[in-house]
Design a protein around this motif. Structure first.
Motif, short mmCIF file in Angstrom:
data_model
loop_
_atom_site.label_atom_id
_atom_site.label_comp_id
_atom_site.label_asym_id
_atom_site.label_seq_id
_atom_site.Cartn_x
_atom_site.Cartn_y
_atom_site.Cartn_z
N TYR A 186 -11.86 -73.26 32.46
CA TYR A 186 -11.42 -71.93 31.99
C TYR A 186 -11.40 -70.98 33.17
O TYR A 186 -12.38 -70.89 33.93
CB TYR A 186 -12.37 -71.42 30.91
N THR A 187 -10.30 -70.27 33.36
CA THR A 187 -10.21 -69.24 34.39
C THR A 187 -9.74 -67.94 33.74
O THR A 187 -8.91 -67.95 32.83
CB THR A 187 -9.24 -69.62 35.52
N ASN A 188 -10.27 -66.83 34.24
CA ASN A 188 -9.89 -65.53 33.70
C ASN A 188 -9.87 -64.52 34.85
O ASN A 188 -10.84 -64.38 35.59
CB ASN A 188 -10.88 -65.07 32.63
N ARG A 236 -5.55 -62.26 32.41
CA ARG A 236 -4.82 -63.52 32.22
C ARG A 236 -5.84 -64.65 32.12
O ARG A 236 -6.65 -64.83 33.03
CB ARG A 236 -3.86 -63.78 33.37
N SER A 237 -5.79 -65.39 31.03
CA SER A 237 -6.71 -66.51 30.80
C SER A 237 -5.94 -67.82 30.78
O SER A 237 -4.83 -67.89 30.22
CB SER A 237 -7.46 -66.32 29.47
N LYS A 238 -6.58 -68.86 31.35
CA LYS A 238 -5.94 -70.18 31.39
C LYS A 238 -6.97 -71.26 31.09
O LYS A 238 -8.13 -71.15 31.47
CB LYS A 238 -5.31 -70.44 32.77
N VAL A 240 -7.10 -75.35 31.82
CA VAL A 240 -6.41 -76.41 32.55
C VAL A 240 -7.37 -77.58 32.73
O VAL A 240 -8.58 -77.37 32.91
CB VAL A 240 -5.92 -75.91 33.93
N CYS A 246 -1.85 -77.63 31.64
CA CYS A 246 -2.28 -76.33 31.12
C CYS A 246 -2.12 -76.31 29.60
O CYS A 246 -1.04 -76.59 29.08
CB CYS A 246 -1.45 -75.22 31.76
N ASP A 249 -2.08 -70.41 28.52
CA ASP A 249 -1.87 -69.44 29.59
C ASP A 249 -1.45 -68.15 28.91
O ASP A 249 -0.29 -67.99 28.52
CB ASP A 249 -0.80 -69.94 30.56
N SER A 251 -1.60 -63.79 28.71
CA SER A 251 -1.84 -62.49 29.34
C SER A 251 -2.01 -61.44 28.24
O SER A 251 -1.31 -61.49 27.22
CB SER A 251 -0.68 -62.12 30.26
#
Length: 264
Positions: A186-188, A236-238, A240, A246, A249, A251
């Motif tokens: 998880y990335t934000n 923006r959260s992703k 992957v 992904c 994705d 926003s």
């Protein structure tokens, strides 16, 4: 006669010594290098060499350890690394389970990972599927705020609002189907007035398919406080996996306020 000749020799030798000493004094007077100057020059040269080496070393160290804080470049490098990886062909979950039957330790690991997977409901699709169902905001002394994904913005266009200086946790709910998803991350990234103010990366782990949703709760955080911290933020959260696939994705906008927003 012998005494006279000896006297003449001594006189000439004294004249030569006097002349040589005079030349040295003249050279020193004209700016020529004296013995002390030569010693001083050697000392200064040694110190200059030391300074030059120290400066060179510091320059190399500062270059090697320089961190400009731009995590986007790190993401690009990671993407390039993933592109260079040569991965084997994906197989279905049933094929995974049938492979390496003779390896007892590997078989036990697979059983532990897969748990009580219903192979009849998995199907023959080798591609894992992850559906992020909801985001829950948990804050002390507040009712949990459950937000379905994709977010539904309010009248102002915000997905949610937070009180400044408040403690909170994020909890995700997601379902994994078809196959094992490996290395779900998880990335934000958050911006305020076009400036990036936060970049979070969390490795969630590896998950086998199951009908019940998984939940993952992040560590507690505190919103920034003060009048300058309040206002509109974009994010923006992703999600992957290790293969670079992904699954989400999204926003959105949120706000930090002086008080909690009224429950809707």
């Amino acid at each position: 006669m012998e005494k006279s000749e000896d006297f003449e020799k001594d006189k000439k030798m004294k004249e030569k010594e006097s002349s040589s000493s005079g030349d040295d004094d003249e050279a020193a007077a004209n700016g020529g290098p004296s013995e002390e100057a030569l010693e001083g020059g050697t000392t200064q040269q040694g110190e200059a060499e030391k300074l030059s080496r120290k400066f060179s070393y510091a320059s190399v160290c500062s270059t090697e350890t320089l961190d400009d804080g731009d995590d986007d470049d790190g993401d690009d490098d990671e993407d390039e690394h993933n592109k260079d990886l040569v991965l084997g062909p994906q197989v279905t979950l049933k094929e995974h389970f049938e492979m390496d039957k003779d390896d007892e330790s590997l078989r036990r690991w697979k059983e532990q990972l897969l748990g009580s997977v219903d192979f009849s409901s998995v199907g023959e699709n080798a591609e894992p599927e992850v559906k992020i169902q909801s985001l829950t905001i948990i804050s002390p002394d507040r009712p949990n705020l459950v937000l379905p994904i994709p977010f539904v913005p309010n009248a102002k266009g915000y997905a949610f609002g937070l009180k400044d200086g408040s403690r909170y946790r994020l909890k995700f709910s997601f379902i994994v189907s078809n196959n094992i998803v490996s290395g779900l991350k998880y990335t934000n990234t958050v911006w305020k007035t076009g400036v990036r103010v936060d970049n979070t990366k969390v490795m969630l782990g590896t998950f086998s398919p199951q009908q019940e949703p998984y939940t993952y709760e992040l560590e507690e955080e505190t919103t920034p406080s003060g009048i300058f911290a309040r206002g509109s933020y974009s994010a923006r959260s992703k999600f992957v996996d290790d293969d670079g696939k992904c699954y989400l994705d999204v926003s959105y906008y949120f706000e930090i306020r002086k008080d909690w927003p009224a429950p809707s």
